[in-house]
Design a protein around this motif. Structure first.
Motif, mmCIF file in Angstrom:
data_model
loop_
_atom_site.group_PDB
_atom_site.id
_atom_site.type_symbol
_atom_site.label_atom_id
_atom_site.label_comp_id
_atom_site.label_asym_id
_atom_site.label_seq_id
_atom_site.Cartn_x
_atom_site.Cartn_y
_atom_site.Cartn_z
ATOM 1 N N THR A 33 1.128 7.804 -11.533
ATOM 2 C CA THR A 33 1.503 8.901 -10.805
ATOM 3 C C THR A 33 1.892 8.734 -9.278
ATOM 4 N N THR A 62 -7.831 12.122 -17.262
ATOM 5 C CA THR A 62 -6.770 11.271 -16.892
ATOM 6 C C THR A 62 -7.173 9.694 -16.766
ATOM 7 N N HIS A 110 1.309 26.589 -14.333
ATOM 8 C CA HIS A 110 1.700 25.114 -14.319
ATOM 9 C C HIS A 110 2.782 24.859 -13.198
ATOM 10 N N GLU A 111 3.775 25.694 -12.899
ATOM 11 C CA GLU A 111 4.958 25.259 -11.927
ATOM 12 C C GLU A 111 4.266 25.144 -10.532
ATOM 13 N N THR A 137 1.200 24.294 -9.934
ATOM 14 C CA THR A 137 0.343 23.011 -9.925
ATOM 15 C C THR A 137 1.430 21.808 -9.746
ATOM 16 N N GLU A 138 2.412 22.042 -10.299
ATOM 17 C CA GLU A 138 3.379 20.826 -10.320
ATOM 18 C C GLU A 138 4.214 20.837 -8.709
ATOM 19 N N GLU A 168 3.090 12.745 -8.746
ATOM 20 C CA GLU A 168 3.400 13.597 -9.891
ATOM 21 C C GLU A 168 2.200 14.259 -10.523
ATOM 22 N N PRO A 169 2.601 15.464 -11.053
ATOM 23 C CA PRO A 169 1.613 16.175 -11.692
ATOM 24 C C PRO A 169 0.741 15.488 -12.803
ATOM 25 N N LEU A 170 -0.273 15.719 -12.955
ATOM 26 C CA LEU A 170 -1.332 15.472 -13.952
ATOM 27 C C LEU A 170 -1.203 16.218 -15.112
ATOM 28 N N ARG A 171 -0.899 15.635 -16.331
ATOM 29 C CA ARG A 171 -0.956 16.755 -17.611
ATOM 30 C C ARG A 171 -2.030 16.924 -18.397
ATOM 31 N N ARG A 172 -3.222 16.395 -17.643
ATOM 32 C CA ARG A 172 -4.491 16.921 -18.352
ATOM 33 C C ARG A 172 -5.553 16.930 -17.125
ATOM 34 N N ARG A 195 -2.950 6.035 -15.330
ATOM 35 C CA ARG A 195 -2.085 7.134 -15.087
ATOM 36 C C ARG A 195 -2.099 7.792 -13.845
#
Length: 234
Positions: free
Chosen positions: A69, A61, A39-40, A42-43, A52-56, A65
């Motif tokens: 981002t 997405t 996760h980190e 990817t961010e 900004e990173p995607l949450r899915r 969105r």
């Protein structure tokens, strides 16, 4: 993230989580650590690219969105780019006298931005791995200055000779000196900015590529036109 990286580096299957009295309150497993690190990373990769990173997943997405981002970063960078426009307007008289100088603007700011981004990406990664600490800022500054000077020397020689053969010797001299100076400056700035961000408790990835590119573009143009004025005597 720090605990997850420690778990992965030590090769443990789990780490105990304790409170101030050293009482066990939980366990961080290697599976949890791997998810946190993924996760980190990817961010960080997203923010270094100015989004900004995607949450899915990408296809899951919504388009709105995807727009949201990216648009904020584009607006910030567009405002920052006005520095470059301002620099060009200041040296408009120089460009009017020697119009060939305008041909090399994309080359020089592109080379400077890429050099700064390379240094920033390297140091951001080193900070995440714990290879570089905030107290190492002067060591990193000196090291990146030497690296930038080495890159600038190689690129400056090649660019200067080719330009001198195609155009005129004095134009080649300007390009060679500028490439050396811009690469040295860009590598140094790119190397120390993530450390400064880390010291200010800001995500180094945010301070990396987008902002460094904007700064290096403007500073690189100032160096370019100052060198041109000195060499040409205008």
């Amino acid at each position: 993230e720090a605990a997850a990286r420690m778990c992965a580096n030590l090769g443990h299957l789990a780490l105990p989580i304790v409170d101030k009295e050293s009482r066990l309150v939980g366990v961080l497993t290697i599976d949890d650590a791997a998810k946190i690190l993924q996760h980190e990373e990817t961010e960080d990769a997203a923010r270094q690219g100015g989004v900004e990173p995607l949450r899915r997943s990408y296809f899951a997405t919504p388009l709105r969105r995807l727009v949201s981002t990216r648009v904020v970063w584009l607006l910030v960078l567009a405002i920052g780019a006005t520095l470059t426009v301002q620099v060009l307007s200041i040296f408009e008289a120089t460009l009017a006298q020697v119009t060939v100088l305008a041909l090399f603007v994309p080359l020089l700011i592109g080379t400077g931005g890429n050099t700064g981004n390379q240094a920033a990406t390297t140091i951001t990664r080193a900070l995440a791995l714990g290879d570089v600490l905030p107290r190492d800022v002067w060591k990193v500054l000196l090291r990146e200055l030497v690296v930038g000077a080495g890159l600038g020397t190689l690129l400056g020689l090649i660019g200067g000779v080719v330009t001198a053969l195609v155009y005129e010797p004095h134009i080649g001299l300007i390009i060679g000196i500028t490439l050396f100076a811009v690469c040295s400056m860009a590598a140094t700035v790119g190397g120390i900015m993530p450390i400064v961000a880390h010291a200010l408790r800001v995500d180094p990835a945010v301070f990396s590529n987008p902002f460094i590119t904007t700064f290096v573009d403007a500073a690189g143009l100032i160096i370019y036109f100052l060198v041109a004025q000195a060499v040409l005597g205008i």
